[in-house]
Design an enzyme around this catalytic site. Structure first.
Site, PDB file in Angstrom:
ATOM      1  N   HIS A 718       0.850  -1.200   0.000  1.00 37.41           N
ATOM      2  CA  HIS A 718       0.000   0.000   0.000  1.00 37.41           C
ATOM      3  C   HIS A 718       0.887   1.252   0.000  1.00 37.41           C
ATOM      4  CE1 HIS A 718       1.048  -0.635   4.240  1.00 37.41           C
ATOM      5  NE2 HIS A 718       0.985   0.692   4.343  1.00 37.41           N
ATOM      6  N   THR A 720       1.522   4.561   1.944  1.00 38.94           N
ATOM      7  CA  THR A 720       1.232   5.309   3.177  1.00 38.94           C
ATOM      8  C   THR A 720       1.108   6.786   2.800  1.00 38.94           C
ATOM      9  OG1 THR A 720       2.430   3.723   4.562  1.00 38.94           O
ATOM     10  CG2 THR A 720       2.054   5.922   5.480  1.00 38.94           C
ATOM     11  N   HIS A 797       5.879   6.147  -1.688  1.00 32.88           N
ATOM     12  CA  HIS A 797       6.408   4.867  -2.159  1.00 32.88           C
ATOM     13  C   HIS A 797       5.519   3.738  -1.633  1.00 32.88           C
ATOM     14  CE1 HIS A 797       8.179   5.413   1.856  1.00 32.88           C
ATOM     15  NE2 HIS A 797       8.068   4.080   1.971  1.00 32.88           N
ATOM     16  N   THR A 799       5.953  -0.087  -0.157  1.00 35.93           N
ATOM     17  CA  THR A 799       6.905  -1.098   0.316  1.00 35.93           C
ATOM     18  C   THR A 799       6.514  -2.458  -0.253  1.00 35.93           C
ATOM     19  OG1 THR A 799       7.305   0.135   2.355  1.00 35.93           O
ATOM     20  CG2 THR A 799       7.922  -2.201   2.345  1.00 35.93           C
TER      21      THR A 799
END
EC number: 3.1.4.-
Length: 835
Positions: A718, A720, A797, A799
């Site tokens: 996802h 953040t 970004h 992860t």
């Protein structure tokens, strides 16, 4: 920059000229902003909007509608000041190349023999008050006059040690042809006239600090304005002088006796204004033909009554006869008297002539005392000669320039002076005064004390930066004076010098951050012009002689996009980026890299740093008309009045990032001034914004995507979309804001194109297209006092793995949002929403 508005294009090509066609898809403010950031000097604006022209003019950028080819040719070849309220163009165009002429707006000069000393084949041209007499030369759709004069060179010659006028004027003309135009001097005369007419109509009490001779006509029509200068030279001050003999020295090749008489009368007049704040009758005895009265009447309706056997053509009432002491009874109260009686020497020998002169001096003094002995509201200026005299200790001595320094000087007395204690002054002491003193200013009022005036509007143009003033007192005055226009020298050194040399003095230097003002506009000369109905075609250059214009108590303070606005804020950046830099996107790239954001894809449209603040800091020397502190403050208090334009309100953290980038830029350039300025602006941002950081977060906003084009081994990859530090009771407030942003969040054009190692064993995918919405969301949370975002830059970004992986590059791929949620860190989801 000048903007010339045309309804159709022109066939001819002009140097340093660019065409801009009005963009109908953008509003007038956005068009004005785009025009202001073009890099050429001349802008031909096609299919123009009148509103856009108004916006540019209010910003101090000259923008004029052109109806004829003659208008275009005239305005494109020279610079000018534009009165956009009254539609008057004041050209600053020297006409050496058309008419071989020296220009003056002082009529008395035309009555001298100055033409005998001009360059061969040259003539003198009288142009009238601010070029008024040249209006007939221009048959234009707007009023046009050429205000350029050579009076600055003529007057400089008079005060110089040079005697050969032809050599002097040749040198000055060559200087004019090889250095930048003294636009501020030419434009300033127009500005001062407009400024003081406006202030006197808006304020009952106006104070002016530090006027010089260039303003001697400006204030003729404003007797109520209180002047402060360097003070007079008093009779009692001669006690410091040693005795000398007659020197005799020629100051000018052409006759400047009329100039001296004019200065004497104006000095007396301003003394009267200082005491009585109204216009007097002006009585003059001798001094014919006084052609300079014509100059005075261009500016004011002052009345002159004169006595002299010779004609005085511009006097309101002339008595072609001698004046005697018995005639003093004819003179009324509320007046000034100028006594300049001196008969011609003719063939008299020196001793006879000296006796006559001393008798006439005694007679002149007798007339002055008799005039001042009765009545009220009187000031007298009387011609004297160096001889043993008893004079009032408080009388003022004058020695304005005249054709030859001999034995004459002048004495100003008011009623009180004439009755004050008298002191014996030897002839040799008066010769010492005459030989060594030239009065340089018609304003001889008392010096200004650096203290706040409660009920006055204070004007101090180019007067307070001198280092004989206490710097802290200057800052205190600017901070505390409620109604004022004050200028101080801007610090455009690179080593953050506290003071700089100028001519034979030193000036303190200042930055906007030196002042703590919440209701003042701090701008440049051209930014200030826009607030008084004027604009200019040539913006200020970073010459080292630049000033901050600080306006306190103005009703334009909240009109953020109309005055001292962001017009031209990117102009210097454009000039550098498109001509000198490695890439035209160098500014965007540097700002991201200096904040450790290494995803440069699309950096020109998705940038984490406020370009406005960054450019305002690193290029402040080139454009400080934009009042950065005011812009920050009004946004922080939500009081900015925005009239139009595609106006984007920055999140406070974007401003902080800009300061950090500017600081990095300053270090690379070894620019200590920008380094300090950036630090102080960052401190100011932190002061006016209550910024809190979620560096110890307990909630986060997540975005889950329908498709991830990379391999991953985390449970739920996802984005953040920011972290929060909130109490559980604030969750409903956060949810309310997320719901408000629902449509904008789901409309984001989210893409990815590569993976990288964020740090050791953290493998992530880049995300583009979300920063603009992120900062809008940041602002919404900030206004509700919800702590959102960390002190480090937000780098979007996803992860993918907590292990080291090989970097993958793919074509730009759109990521489709599945749902958006709010979750407690190491806890449960408390809210989610789908499209």
């Amino acid at each position: 920059m000048k903007v010339l508005a045309l309804r159709h294009s022109v066939a001819q090509v002009y140097a340093d000229t660019q065409i801009y066609t009005h963009d109908e898809t953008k509003d007038d403010y956005e068009n004005a902003f785009l025009i202001s950031n073009l890099t050429t000097h001349n802008i031909l604006y096609l299919n123009y909007s009148v509103k856009t022209l108004q916006i540019l003019n209010k910003s101090g950028i000259a923008a004029i509608e052109i109806q004829k080819n003659d208008e275009l040719f005239t305005l494109i070849r020279c610079n000018f000041t534009y009165d956009y309220i009254d539609d008057i163009v004041y050209l600053h165009d020297y006409s050496y190349y058309t008419n071989n002429e020296i220009r003056t707006d002082q009529h008395w000069v035309t009555k001298t023999n100055i033409e005998d000393y001009l360059l061969p084949g040259w003539k003198l041209m009288y142009v009238g008050y601010n070029g008024n007499d040249t209006r007939g030369h221009y048959n234009f759709s707007f009023k046009c006059q050429n205000a350029a004069t050579d009076d600055d060179a003529i007057i400089e010659y008079i005060y110089s040690n040079e005697l050969d006028f032809q050599n002097f004027i040749l040198k000055k003309i060559k200087e004019r042809m090889t250095t930048s135009l003294p636009i501020a001097r030419l434009s300033n005369r127009v500005f001062r006239d407009k400024l003081f007419k406006t202030l006197v109509s808006d304020h009952s009490r106006v104070v002016n600090v530090g006027p010089r001779n260039e303003s001697m006509f400006t204030f003729l029509d404003h007797p109520s304005i209180k002047q402060f200068s360097n003070g007079p030279y008093l009779v009692k001050d001669t006690i410091k002088l040693k005795q000398e003999r007659w020197l005799g020295k020629r100051l000018s090749q052409f006759d400047i006796g009329q100039y001296k008489n004019m200065l004497n009368v104006l000095t007396t007049l301003y003394q009267y204004y200082d005491m009585y704040h109204e216009k007097p009758i002006i009585y003059m005895v001798g001094s014919a033909p006084s052609y300079w009265i014509h100059d005075v009447k261009q500016y004011s309706d002052l009345k002159f009554e004169t006595w002299d056997p010779l004609d005085t053509p511009y006097s309101d009432l002339h008595h072609k006869e001698l004046f005697y002491a018995s005639d003093v009874t004819k003179l009324k109260d509320n007046s000034i008297l100028y006594v300049d009686i001196r008969t011609d020497r003719e063939n008299a020998d020196w001793k006879t002539w000296r006796k006559i002169v001393e008798e006439q001096t005694a007679n002149n003094l007798n007339i002055a005392y008799k005039y001042l002995s009765t009545g009220k509201a009187k000031v007298c200026c009387v011609k004297m000669t160096a001889m043993d005299l008893e004079l009032p200790i408080s009388a003022k001595l004058l020695h304005h320039p005249t054709t030859e320094i001999r034995s004459e000087f002048y004495l100003i007395m008011d009623i009180w002076d004439s009755k004050n204690t008298k002191r014996f002054i030897p002839k040799g002491v008066l010769y010492s005064y005459i030989n060594n003193t030239i009065t340089e200013n018609v304003f001889i009022q008392q010096p200004f004390k650096l203290r706040t005036l409660r009920n006055e509007y204070v004007v101090a143009l180019y007067a307070l930066s001198n280092d004989f003033n206490n710097r802290e007192d200057v800052v205190k005055l600017v901070n505390n004076q409620k109604n004022a226009l004050i200028t101080v020298r801007i610090n455009n050194t690179f080593k953050d010098e506290p003071k700089v040399g100028f001519k034979d003095i030193y000036d303190w230097t200042f930055l906007p951050t030196d002042f703590e003002t919440n209701e003042s506009i701090i701008t440049s000369y051209d930014g200030c012009l826009g607030m008084f109905g004027l604009s200019i075609s040539l913006a200020s250059k970073p010459t080292g002689n630049n000033h901050l214009f600080i306006l306190s108590g103005t009703n334009k303070y909240f009109k953020l996009d109309q005055f001292a606005n962001h017009m031209s804020i990117s102009r210097r950046s454009h000039q550098i980026r498109f001509s000198e830099s490695a890439t035209s996107y160098s500014g965007y790239i540097f700002r991201d890299l200096s904040n450790n954001n290494f995803n440069l894809i699309g950096t020109n449209v998705e940038n984490s740093v406020s370009g406005h603040v960054y450019n305002a800091l690193i290029y402040y020397r080139y454009n400080y008309s934009f009042d950065l502190k005011r812009w920050i403050y009004l946004h922080s208090t939500n009081k900015a009045s925005i009239e139009g334009g595609r106006y984007y309100e920055h999140a406070p953290i974007e401003l902080i990032y800009a300061c950090r980038s500017a600081r990095e830029f300053a270090k690379l350039q070894d620019d200590l001034t920008v380094l300090r300025y950036s630090n102080e602006i960052e401190n100011y941002i932190n002061k006016v914004y209550s910024i809190t950081y979620a560096d110890d977060p307990n909630y986060f906003i997540g975005i889950k995507f329908k498709n991830i084009p990379y391999e991953y081994d985390v449970k739920v990859p996802h984005l953040t979309f920011g972290v929060l530090n909130i109490s559980d009771s604030m969750v409903p407030d956060v949810v309310a804001i997320l719901k408000k942003f629902k449509n904008e969040l789901f409309r984001m054009d989210v893409t990815t194109s590569y993976t990288y190692m964020l740090s050791d064993e953290i493998y992530v995918a880049n995300v583009s297209g979300v920063l603009s919405t992120y900062f809008k969301l940041y602002n919404a949370f900030y206004k509700e006092q919800i702590t959102f975002g960390q002190s480090r830059m937000f780098i979007p970004h996803i992860t993918l793995s907590f292990s080291n992986k090989r970097v993958v590059r793919i074509g730009s791929t759109r990521l489709n949002i599945d749902f958006i949620y709010l979750r407690k860190i190491k806890g449960d989801t408390v809210f989610d929403m789908t499209e």
